[in-house]
Design an enzyme around this catalytic site. Structure first.
Site, PDB file in Angstrom:
ATOM      1  N   ASN A 103       4.658  26.723  88.467  1.00 26.50           N
ATOM      2  CA  ASN A 103       5.514  25.613  88.056  1.00 26.50           C
ATOM      3  C   ASN A 103       6.700  25.393  88.990  1.00 26.50           C
ATOM      4  O   ASN A 103       7.285  24.323  89.004  1.00 26.50           O
ATOM      5  CB  ASN A 103       6.022  25.834  86.627  1.00 26.50           C
ATOM      6  CG  ASN A 103       6.628  27.194  86.429  1.00 26.50           C
ATOM      7  OD1 ASN A 103       5.950  28.204  86.612  1.00 26.50           O
ATOM      8  ND2 ASN A 103       7.885  27.253  86.077  1.00 26.50           N
ATOM      9  N   HIS A 109       2.301  17.543  77.622  1.00 24.09           N
ATOM     10  CA  HIS A 109       3.393  16.806  78.265  1.00 24.09           C
ATOM     11  C   HIS A 109       3.480  17.032  79.767  1.00 24.09           C
ATOM     12  O   HIS A 109       4.298  16.421  80.436  1.00 24.09           O
ATOM     13  CB  HIS A 109       4.735  17.118  77.579  1.00 24.09           C
ATOM     14  CG  HIS A 109       5.316  18.466  77.866  1.00 24.09           C
ATOM     15  ND1 HIS A 109       6.265  18.664  78.831  1.00 24.09           N
ATOM     16  CD2 HIS A 109       5.088  19.686  77.313  1.00 24.09           C
ATOM     17  CE1 HIS A 109       6.618  19.945  78.842  1.00 24.09           C
ATOM     18  NE2 HIS A 109       5.912  20.584  77.940  1.00 24.09           N
ATOM     19  N   CYS A 122      12.779  26.001  81.787  1.00 23.58           N
ATOM     20  CA  CYS A 122      12.848  26.936  80.663  1.00 23.58           C
ATOM     21  C   CYS A 122      13.726  28.143  80.969  1.00 23.58           C
ATOM     22  O   CYS A 122      13.941  28.995  80.138  1.00 23.58           O
ATOM     23  CB  CYS A 122      11.453  27.416  80.286  1.00 23.58           C
ATOM     24  SG  CYS A 122      10.340  26.057  80.070  1.00 23.58           S
TER      25      CYS A 122
HETATM   26  C1  LIG Z   1       3.339  27.235  83.863  1.00 22.65           C
HETATM   27  C2  LIG Z   1       3.907  26.862  82.530  1.00 22.65           C
HETATM   28  N1  LIG Z   1       3.506  27.519  81.451  1.00 22.65           N
HETATM   29  C3  LIG Z   1       3.970  27.203  80.228  1.00 22.65           C
HETATM   30  C4  LIG Z   1       4.885  26.200  80.058  1.00 22.65           C
HETATM   31  C5  LIG Z   1       5.374  25.881  78.670  1.00 22.65           C
HETATM   32  O1  LIG Z   1       4.670  24.774  78.209  1.00 22.65           O
HETATM   33  P1  LIG Z   1       5.060  24.017  76.849  1.00 22.65           P
HETATM   34  O2  LIG Z   1       6.296  23.254  77.143  1.00 22.65           O
HETATM   35  O3  LIG Z   1       3.886  23.167  76.553  1.00 22.65           O
HETATM   36  O4  LIG Z   1       5.259  25.065  75.813  1.00 22.65           O
HETATM   37  C6  LIG Z   1       5.340  25.494  81.159  1.00 22.65           C
HETATM   38  C7  LIG Z   1       6.380  24.450  81.006  1.00 22.65           C
HETATM   39  O5  LIG Z   1       7.343  24.415  81.756  1.00 22.65           O
HETATM   40  C8  LIG Z   1       4.834  25.827  82.441  1.00 22.65           C
HETATM   41  O6  LIG Z   1       5.237  25.176  83.532  1.00 22.65           O
END
Ligand SMILES: Cc1ncc(COP(=O)(O)O)c(C=O)c1O
Length: 382
Positions: free
Chosen positions: A157, A207, A329
């Site tokens: 990400n 999303h 996050c």
């Molecule tokens: C690689 C990865 N895993 C998990 C997530 C979390 O996803 P969600 O927002 O659908 O819980 C994200 C969101 O930033 C992400 O980029």
């Protein structure tokens, strides 16, 4: 986007496609019945559209319809996969206690793994190579008869690098170790025939692919036992209690369909824009790219900038740009991903992730280059 800000943060989240919103509309208002109400026709109608959506999403990843469990997003899917596998092992009296991941995983993978490490499991967090890719030899060394699960994401990400999923799956298969893959950043963005690749458990999120927020799924290969992480009803084969959000499920299926339809062309277009932005960055001097340029998501560019301070950099950029330093996050802390690649805390803080998306234009990318240039001029003068 309003407010005069150029949005280049599509890996954080994407806008819901208007065609997705349209597909969802009647399921909020007209056809609102609960798909678990099998005694009346409206309930059966809702159940039928859930089933259609499930089949379409699962099929696009090479899974059978009944192998897909809907949940709220990739965070929940990761928790269900990781804690579900570990608890099932305990419940059946198994002795495998080792869990393996890459240090650059998202927190939605790292935190459930760390939770388990505090409850009798052993966690091996492998350092990536300097380009962000997994070292397969190290992975092989971490696999022993005690290894229960390997969790490695498909696309990062922050730096966008794509991991060699087929090779990881093959190593896991030989040792009879389960392979979980967080596909949140990959589904709808790269070809991902997950079952063919040998992935046992795949997480995805609406999303991140121009679908609605609050919906995601976990695909589970046959024969894998999971302990439910949410109790209270028999929905989703007893693995995830709760009334199914029919409109979101319909939206997710439409979003997957649309993302698959324009994936290749979108990727080519965004890669060109991204490459133009990288050229622009190189001309500014003192900028390094983080992570491998290939294999990498076509819409990601992550850079570290020498001689500037992270806070000042982002303060300067945010007047005109919506970009990120690391993951949304983990806001506040310098990126653990960049630090795992060998960047210092200061270097990691002075980093920018540009992530382009379906609405991005060459004008926006040029503007981003201008804003970066201006900001660096001001900071470097100071
Ligand atoms: C690689 C990865 N895993 C998990 C997530 C979390 O996803 P969600 O927002 O659908 O819980 C994200 C969101 O930033 C992400 O980029």
């Amino acid at each position: 986007m309003g407010s005069g800000v150029t949005y280049l943060d599509y890996q954080s989240t994407t806008p819901c496609d208007p065609a997705v919103v349209e597909a969802m509309a009647r399921w909020w208002t007209e056809d609102f019945a609960n798909p678990a109400s099998r005694l009346h026709r409206p309930g059966l109608t809702a159940a039928a559209v859930v089933q259609q959506s499930r089949a379409a999403i699962a099929g696009s990843l090479g899974f059978a319809p009944e192998e897909l469990i809907f949940c709220s997003g990739a965070s929940e899917a990761n928790n269900l996969a990781i804690k579900g596998v570990a608890e099932a092992e305990l419940q059946r009296g198994g002795t495998r206690r080792r869990l393996v991941c890459l240090a650059t995983e998202h927190r939605a993978v790292l935190d459930p793994l760390r939770y388990l490490a505090g409850h009798g499991f052993e966690l091996i967090c492998l350092p990536p190579q300097v380009d962000g890719l997994i070292d397969l030899q190290r992975l092989e060394q971490a696999l022993n008869p005690q290894t229960l699960l390997v969790s490695v994401m498909a696309a990062n990400n922050e730096i966008g690098v794509l991991q060699p999923l087929a090779a990881i799956a093959e190593l896991c298969r030989r040792r009879q170790v389960l392979f979980h893959c967080d596909g949140a950043q990959a589904v709808g963005h790269i070809p991902l025939q997950a079952r063919e690749l040998g992935i046992d458990l795949l997480s995805l999120s609406g999303h991140k692919l121009y679908g609605p927020k609050g919906i995601g799924a976990l695909a589970i290969a046959p024969g894998i036992e999971l302990a439910p992480q949410q109790h209270g009803g028999s929905q989703e084969r007893g693995l995830r209690a709760g009334t199914l959000p029919v409109p979101l499920i319909v939206g997710l299926a439409r979003a997957v369909e649309l993302a698959e339809a324009d994936r290749e062309k979108r990727g080519q277009r965004l890669a060109q824009l991204r490459d133009a932005l990288w050229e622009r960055c190189q001309a500014l001097g003192g900028i390094q790219r983080n992570g491998a340029a290939a294999p990498c998501l076509p819409h990601n560019l992550n850079i570290s900038i020498e001689g500037v301070e992270g806070n000042a950099l982002h303060q300067g950029l945010r007047r005109s740009l919506a970009v990120s330093s690391g993951s949304a996050c983990a806001a506040g802390e310098p990126s653990h991903v960049l630090q795992a690649l060998g960047r210092s805390r200061l270097e990691a803080a002075a980093s920018v992730r540009f992530s382009l998306g379906r609405p991005s234009t060459s004008t926006e990318v040029e503007r981003a280059g201008d804003v970066l240039e201006e900001t660096l001029k001001t900071l470097r003068r100071a």
